[in-house]
Design a protein around this motif. Structure first.
Motif, PDB file in Angstrom:
ATOM      1  N   ARG A   1      93.008 -47.842 -76.036  1.00 58.03           N
ATOM      2  CA  ARG A   1      94.341 -47.905 -75.714  1.00 58.03           C
ATOM      3  C   ARG A   1      95.139 -46.056 -76.241  1.00 58.03           C
ATOM      4  NH1 ARG A   1      94.307 -52.865 -78.608  1.00 58.03           N
ATOM      5  NH2 ARG A   1      93.147 -51.649 -80.574  1.00 58.03           N
TER       6      ARG A   1
ATOM      7  N   ALA B   1      96.910 -37.972 -68.093  1.00 57.21           N
ATOM      8  CA  ALA B   1      97.218 -39.666 -68.319  1.00 57.21           C
ATOM      9  C   ALA B   1      96.300 -39.955 -66.537  1.00 57.21           C
ATOM     10  CB  ALA B   1      98.266 -40.020 -67.329  1.00 57.21           C
TER      11      ALA B   1
ATOM     12  N   VAL C   1      92.813 -42.093 -67.631  1.00 58.29           N
ATOM     13  CA  VAL C   1      92.381 -43.753 -66.665  1.00 58.29           C
ATOM     14  C   VAL C   1      90.875 -43.370 -65.844  1.00 58.29           C
ATOM     15  CG1 VAL C   1      93.085 -44.396 -64.008  1.00 58.29           C
ATOM     16  CG2 VAL C   1      95.102 -43.973 -66.547  1.00 58.29           C
TER      17      VAL C   1
ATOM     18  N   ASP D   1      93.290 -47.777 -71.219  1.00 62.70           N
ATOM     19  CA  ASP D   1      94.375 -48.045 -70.521  1.00 62.70           C
ATOM     20  C   ASP D   1      94.988 -46.911 -71.411  1.00 62.70           C
ATOM     21  OD1 ASP D   1      92.936 -50.363 -70.148  1.00 62.70           O
ATOM     22  OD2 ASP D   1      93.045 -51.084 -72.527  1.00 62.70           O
ATOM     23  N   VAL D   2      96.498 -46.920 -70.190  1.00 60.72           N
ATOM     24  CA  VAL D   2      97.433 -45.456 -70.545  1.00 60.72           C
ATOM     25  C   VAL D   2      98.499 -46.049 -70.014  1.00 60.72           C
ATOM     26  CG1 VAL D   2      97.495 -43.423 -69.647  1.00 60.72           C
ATOM     27  CG2 VAL D   2      95.359 -43.765 -69.740  1.00 60.72           C
ATOM     28  N   LYS D   3      99.239 -45.677 -70.906  1.00 60.76           N
ATOM     29  CA  LYS D   3     101.037 -45.658 -71.325  1.00 60.76           C
ATOM     30  C   LYS D   3     101.512 -44.525 -71.320  1.00 60.76           C
ATOM     31  CE  LYS D   3     101.101 -50.729 -72.833  1.00 60.76           C
ATOM     32  NZ  LYS D   3     101.891 -51.429 -74.227  1.00 60.76           N
TER      33      LYS D   3
ATOM     34  N   LEU E   1     100.687 -41.698 -60.356  1.00 62.44           N
ATOM     35  CA  LEU E   1      99.226 -42.535 -61.209  1.00 62.44           C
ATOM     36  C   LEU E   1      99.031 -43.669 -60.154  1.00 62.44           C
ATOM     37  CD1 LEU E   1     100.660 -42.134 -64.473  1.00 62.44           C
ATOM     38  CD2 LEU E   1      98.619 -41.003 -63.573  1.00 62.44           C
TER      39      LEU E   1
ATOM     40  N   GLU F   1      98.139 -46.968 -62.242  1.00 66.95           N
ATOM     41  CA  GLU F   1      96.721 -47.003 -62.453  1.00 66.95           C
ATOM     42  C   GLU F   1      97.129 -46.924 -64.490  1.00 66.95           C
ATOM     43  OE1 GLU F   1      94.179 -44.053 -60.848  1.00 66.95           O
ATOM     44  OE2 GLU F   1      93.193 -45.676 -59.784  1.00 66.95           O
ATOM     45  N   ALA F   2      98.540 -46.351 -64.370  1.00 63.54           N
ATOM     46  CA  ALA F   2      98.623 -46.361 -65.712  1.00 63.54           C
ATOM     47  C   ALA F   2     100.122 -46.654 -65.338  1.00 63.54           C
ATOM     48  CB  ALA F   2      98.514 -44.858 -66.247  1.00 63.54           C
TER      49      ALA F   2
ATOM     50  N   THR G   1     104.185 -46.930 -66.553  1.00 63.72           N
ATOM     51  CA  THR G   1     104.874 -45.848 -66.752  1.00 63.72           C
ATOM     52  C   THR G   1     106.319 -45.912 -66.974  1.00 63.72           C
ATOM     53  OG1 THR G   1     104.237 -44.400 -64.854  1.00 63.72           O
ATOM     54  CG2 THR G   1     106.245 -44.122 -65.664  1.00 63.72           C
TER      55      THR G   1
END
Length: 438
Positions: free
Chosen positions: A221, A235, A239, A244-246, A262, A265-266, A268
């Motif tokens: 994460r 990011a 990915v 898992d990206v925020k 993105l 896929e992430a 935002t």
């Protein structure tokens, strides 16, 4: 060498400062104030004018230049200035800085006769992504002529002073209390030291797990602060590795652009009204790694400290200004070169590397490693090579058949050997002279 630098921004200034001591440097830019600052502090020839206008180079038309370097923030300006330089001035070699990854995949660079191109955005993103494979490490460097890697690891504060027993690797540098040095064999490492290890990655990774107890063993994460081009690039790289990206951004416009780029896929997250309660509200504190990737070093430092306060065990800050490097390290923050620092270092390494010797820098430029491979047909094959004299400041090895052999006595060179020398910035000249003169 006679060197022309197109662009007097941060990258151009740092290049001029490094090169003007031993080379004739000309800097071209339309910003008169930037040129004035350069001229006041450096021995350079300033030329005021638009780098995309052939008339700007009129003063240089009767001179031959060894190197033309285009390093403005605009790809178009860099490409056009390189074309003009090729047509108006006699230039032996051209290096260009490019932001758009498209040019890395296309043949435009070859068609335009550009010798070397650096893509600092990609370099920074790939550096961050490499930490996924080495979660305990602060940094990872790969090399051209060997599978051996250079990893740095922070010794835990709770550790006692200990003496490492290298097997398959070597301790090639230590940063201690803002000072970097090449250790003597058997020298003990201390708590909070940043230790540089070179060799087979397997024993190095095991050692990193023993020395660094705070960082997570696995990174899944991730949180990225900064929705600009760099944050989005990082990011995407994360990915692509299945993480898992925020991504967090306070500018609504950038937030929307990042979300589009993105493609869902992430996640935002907009933080227009501050990040005070964001860690709890969005569960950011559960992340394994946080990367502060804005173009503001002070903000990156603050976000890194805030992330640590909320329990994130690995925090990474992008470093755009060298003056903040020591501060970041002293705070125990993992430091990754930002695009501007990446551009500077990549170009310097490019200039000083050759078909014979490759040069790389580490620890914020305080440490340097030279690699010289003995290719088939080399005149060095079968020759008795003498090591660098004691007191010259170098730590030297020969990589042979997958082994790292200390180069302390005269050795007969073999085809495929990679002579590897580590040194500090202060001993760079003597070590460079030795390895080139073998």
């Amino acid at each position: 060498m006679d060197i022309i630098i197109a662009g007097a921004g941060r990258v151009g200034f740092n290049l001029a400062r490094t090169l003007c001591g031993t080379h004739n440097v000309t800097v071209v830019d339309r910003n008169a104030e930037a040129l004035q600052r350069l001229q006041e502090s450096l021995d350079i020839l300033p030329i005021h004018g638009d780098i995309e206008n052939p008339d700007t180079y009129r003063k240089l038309m009767d001179r031959k230049s060894d190197l033309f370097i285009a390093v403005t923030d605009l790809d178009e300006a860099n490409l056009i200035s390189t074309l003009i330089a090729d047509d108006v001035i006699e230039v032996d070699r051209k290096i260009i800085r490019l932001r758009n990854a498209f040019f890395a995949r296309s043949s435009i660079r070859q068609k335009l006769g550009i010798d070397d191109a650096v893509f600092p955005m990609r370099i920074t993103s790939e550096t961050v992504a490499s930490l996924l494979d080495y979660p305990k490490a602060n940094n990872v460097k790969r090399f051209k002529y060997t599978d051996f890697k250079l990893l740095s690891v922070r010794v835990g504060a709770a550790e006692k002073e200990l003496t490492l027993e290298p097997d398959g690797y070597a301790v090639v540098g230590i940063e201690r209390e803002k000072s970097f040095f090449i250790p003597e064999p058997g020298e003990a490492v201390k708590p909070n030291d940043l230790v540089y290890l070179f060799g087979d990655e397997r024993p190095i990774k095991e050692l990193c797990s023993r020395l660094e107890t705070q960082a997570p063993a696995v990174i899944q994460r991730c949180v990225v602060f900064g929705g600009g081009d760099l944050g989005v690039s990082i990011a995407k790289a994360l990915v692509d590795r299945g993480k898992d990206v925020k991504l967090v951004e306070k500018d609504i416009k950038l937030c929307r652009l990042a979300e589009e780029s993105l493609e869902g896929e992430a996640m935002t997250i907009s933080c227009k009204y501050g990040t005070g309660g964001l860690f709890e509200e969005e569960g950011l504190g559960y992340a394994d790694m946080m990367i502060a990737a804005t173009d503001n070093d002070e903000y990156n430092i603050i976000k890194s400290l805030e992330a640590r306060e909320h329990g994130i065990r690995k925090v990474v800050a992008v470093n755009n200004e060298m003056e903040y490097y020591n501060l970041m390290h002293s705070l125990g923050i993992v430091v990754v070169r930002g695009p501007k620092m990446s551009a500077y270092n990549a170009i310097i390494e490019n200039i000083y590397s050759s078909g014979v010797v490759t040069e790389r820098r580490f620890c914020g430029g305080k440490g340097i490693v030279f690699l010289r491979k003995i290719f088939p047909g080399s005149e060095l094959i079968g020759k008795a090579l003498k090591p660098i004299k004691r007191g010259k400041g170098g730590l030297v090895f020969i990589i042979r058949n997958g082994e790292l052999i200390p180069f302390n006595d005269t050795m007969e060179a073999q085809e495929g050997d990679v002579i590897t020398a580590f040194c500090t910035l202060e001993s760079e000249t003597s070590v460079k002279k030795w390895i080139h003169g073998l």
